[in-house]
Enzyme design. Structure first.
Site, PDB file in Angstrom:
ATOM      1  N   ARG A  88      26.315  12.229  41.623  1.00  0.00           N
ATOM      2  CA  ARG A  88      27.069  11.529  42.668  1.00  0.00           C
ATOM      3  C   ARG A  88      28.553  11.372  42.365  1.00  0.00           C
ATOM      4  O   ARG A  88      29.393  11.584  43.238  1.00  0.00           O
ATOM      5  CB  ARG A  88      26.461  10.143  42.940  1.00  0.00           C
ATOM      6  N   THR A  89      28.880  11.014  41.140  1.00  0.00           N
ATOM      7  CA  THR A  89      30.302  10.807  40.839  1.00  0.00           C
ATOM      8  C   THR A  89      31.034  12.141  40.973  1.00  0.00           C
ATOM      9  O   THR A  89      32.094  12.223  41.609  1.00  0.00           O
ATOM     10  CB  THR A  89      30.495  10.226  39.425  1.00  0.00           C
ATOM     11  N   LYS A 117      34.669  26.741  20.978  1.00  0.00           N
ATOM     12  CA  LYS A 117      35.312  27.445  19.849  1.00  0.00           C
ATOM     13  C   LYS A 117      35.942  26.466  18.870  1.00  0.00           C
ATOM     14  O   LYS A 117      36.685  26.850  17.987  1.00  0.00           O
ATOM     15  CB  LYS A 117      36.401  28.374  20.379  1.00  0.00           C
ATOM     16  N   ARG A 138      34.592  12.517  32.815  1.00  0.00           N
ATOM     17  CA  ARG A 138      33.432  11.723  32.387  1.00  0.00           C
ATOM     18  C   ARG A 138      33.039  12.189  30.991  1.00  0.00           C
ATOM     19  O   ARG A 138      32.998  13.387  30.725  1.00  0.00           O
ATOM     20  CB  ARG A 138      32.261  11.923  33.344  1.00  0.00           C
ATOM     21  N   HIS A 171      32.654   2.132  34.021  1.00  0.00           N
ATOM     22  CA  HIS A 171      32.547   3.061  35.148  1.00  0.00           C
ATOM     23  C   HIS A 171      33.377   2.450  36.281  1.00  0.00           C
ATOM     24  O   HIS A 171      32.837   1.975  37.282  1.00  0.00           O
ATOM     25  CB  HIS A 171      31.079   3.229  35.538  1.00  0.00           C
TER      26      HIS A 171
HETATM   27  N1  ASP Z   1      25.185   7.020  37.641  1.00  0.00           N
HETATM   28  C1  ASP Z   1      25.432   5.818  36.899  1.00  0.00           C
HETATM   29  C2  ASP Z   1      26.238   6.108  35.646  1.00  0.00           C
HETATM   30  O1  ASP Z   1      26.743   7.187  35.479  1.00  0.00           O
HETATM   31  C3  ASP Z   1      24.204   5.035  36.647  1.00  0.00           C
HETATM   32  C4  ASP Z   1      23.166   5.687  35.773  1.00  0.00           C
HETATM   33  O2  ASP Z   1      23.352   6.794  35.269  1.00  0.00           O
HETATM   34  O3  ASP Z   1      22.130   5.040  35.617  1.00  0.00           O
HETATM   35  O4  ASP Z   1      26.384   5.228  34.828  1.00  0.00           O
END
Ligand code: ASP
Length: 356
Positions: A88-89, A117, A138, A171
């Site tokens: 989703r993100t 590398k 991320r 987050h």
């Molecule tokens: N999608 C959220 C996160 O990246 C929640 C999860 O993974 O449970 O933290």
């Protein structure tokens, strides 16, 4: 006293507590530059971002509006650097970039980049900044986005970093979309102020909970209830922040009583990817913390159920079609909120606001 990242050594910035870091990041206002921690946002910013998000949603309702939005940042490029799994993100940022006309590129698997590398992440990010105007990242490493932001701010290509999730820690953009979802759900009932928000599940290691719980401190008279088995209860660091901020909060394992009183129930999954460090959470029986169809009868008529997803069994699928099941809309709100955040980051927020 707060200073800009360019006036601080990495050791100084790293040594700050999260609010001191937030104060440094706010010096970039009126436009947010880096988005790193939830604590950098104040109430005024949250209110403005919610309004901008609604404006973008409204403009995007027809083709003409979509084309206007698409022209706003057609001269910008963003790198989506996601070395930790994401659906989703990643997708909502990608869709949000499309809405604003931003071109994107991605690295999701470091086995196909030069990190394989032996290149450091720092060199990788500096490389991205040579080609792109924004880096959304991320990582499973807590604090990595902060380090990269400091590095870039002190380089000759100071492009913004947006933290799309860092370790078990933060987050921030999820908490912004969560705030928007709460605000939108309660807009006819005085907004978020005075509501009771119930968090359920792995509160110890869930970064969405950590970010949202602290962001809710910006709202008046919000009660926060944390429901979890003892081993997964909220970390002491966040409890201290809440106490220090004078927040009314409680810890319990009584899920049913909490559901009865809740205005919002925020469900989360067990974060067992962290088990190596913290024991075997799969052995903990969490079944009595699952939201079932029977809980719908206990929930107040105007209350909502949220979840950052992915879900496992925390919410029964029978709940999905109840109007109070807000998680699908919450997900879509992520796309709009992230569009609004990037519009602010690139300073086109006023242009959007003047369109209505
Ligand atoms: N999608 C959220 C996160 O990246 C929640 C999860 O993974 O449970 O933290």
């Amino acid at each position: 006293m707060a200073k800009k990242l360019t006036e601080l050594t990495w050791e100084e910035f790293q040594g700050f507590d999260v609010y001191e870091k937030g104060a440094c990041l706010r010096l970039e206002r009126p436009h947010v530059f880096h988005t790193l921690v939830a604590q950098q946002f104040d109430r005024r910013f949250l209110d403005e971002l919610c309004e901008l998000t609604t404006t973008i949603r409204t403009i995007a309702k027809d083709k003409e509006g979509m084309l206007f939005l698409k022209g706003l940042l057609a001269h910008k490029r963003a790198m989506l650097y996601f070395s930790q799994p994401s659906s989703r993100t990643f997708l909502s940022f990608s869709a949000a970039c499309q809405i604003l006309g931003i071109d994107t590129e991605e690295v999701r698997d470091t086995a196909v980049s030069s990190e394989f590398k032996g290149e450091t992440q720092e060199d990788s990010v500096r490389t991205f900044s040579s080609y792109f105007d924004l880096i959304i990242m991320r990582s499973k490493v807590a604090g990595l986005a902060e380090r990269m932001a400091w590095v870039l701010s002190n380089s000759d290509r100071p492009v913004p970093i947006i933290n799309g999730g860092s370790g078990r820690d933060q987050h921030p953009t999820q908490s912004l979309l969560d705030i928007y979802t709460l605000q939108r759900s309660f807009e006819d009932r005085g907004g978020i102020d005075g509501k009771q928000i119930v968090f359920v599940g792995d509160l110890l290691r869930g970064r969405t909970v950590r970010s949202l719980a602290t962001l809710l401190m910006q709202y008046r008279d919000v009660d926060q209830v944390f429901v979890a088995p003892r081993q997964l209860q909220l970390g002491e660091d966040i409890q201290k922040l809440l106490s220090k901020g004078g927040v009314n909060f409680s810890l319990t394992d009584d899920f049913d009583s909490a559901v009865l009183e809740a205005d919002a129930v925020y469900m989360t999954r067990v974060q067992d990817e962290w088990d190596d460090e913290t024991g075997d959470s799969r052995k903990i029986d969490t079944s009595r913390y699952h939201f079932t169809a029977a809980h719908l009868d206990m929930l107040k008529p105007g209350a909502i159920v949220m979840h950052p997803f992915p879900r496992r069994k925390e919410i029964a699928v029978e709940v999905d079609n109840d109007p109070r099941a807000m998680y699908w809309r919450q997900m879509r709100n992520g796309m709009w909120t992230r569009s609004a955040l990037m519009a602010v980051t690139f300073g086109v927020d006023r242009e959007i606001a003047s369109q209505l």
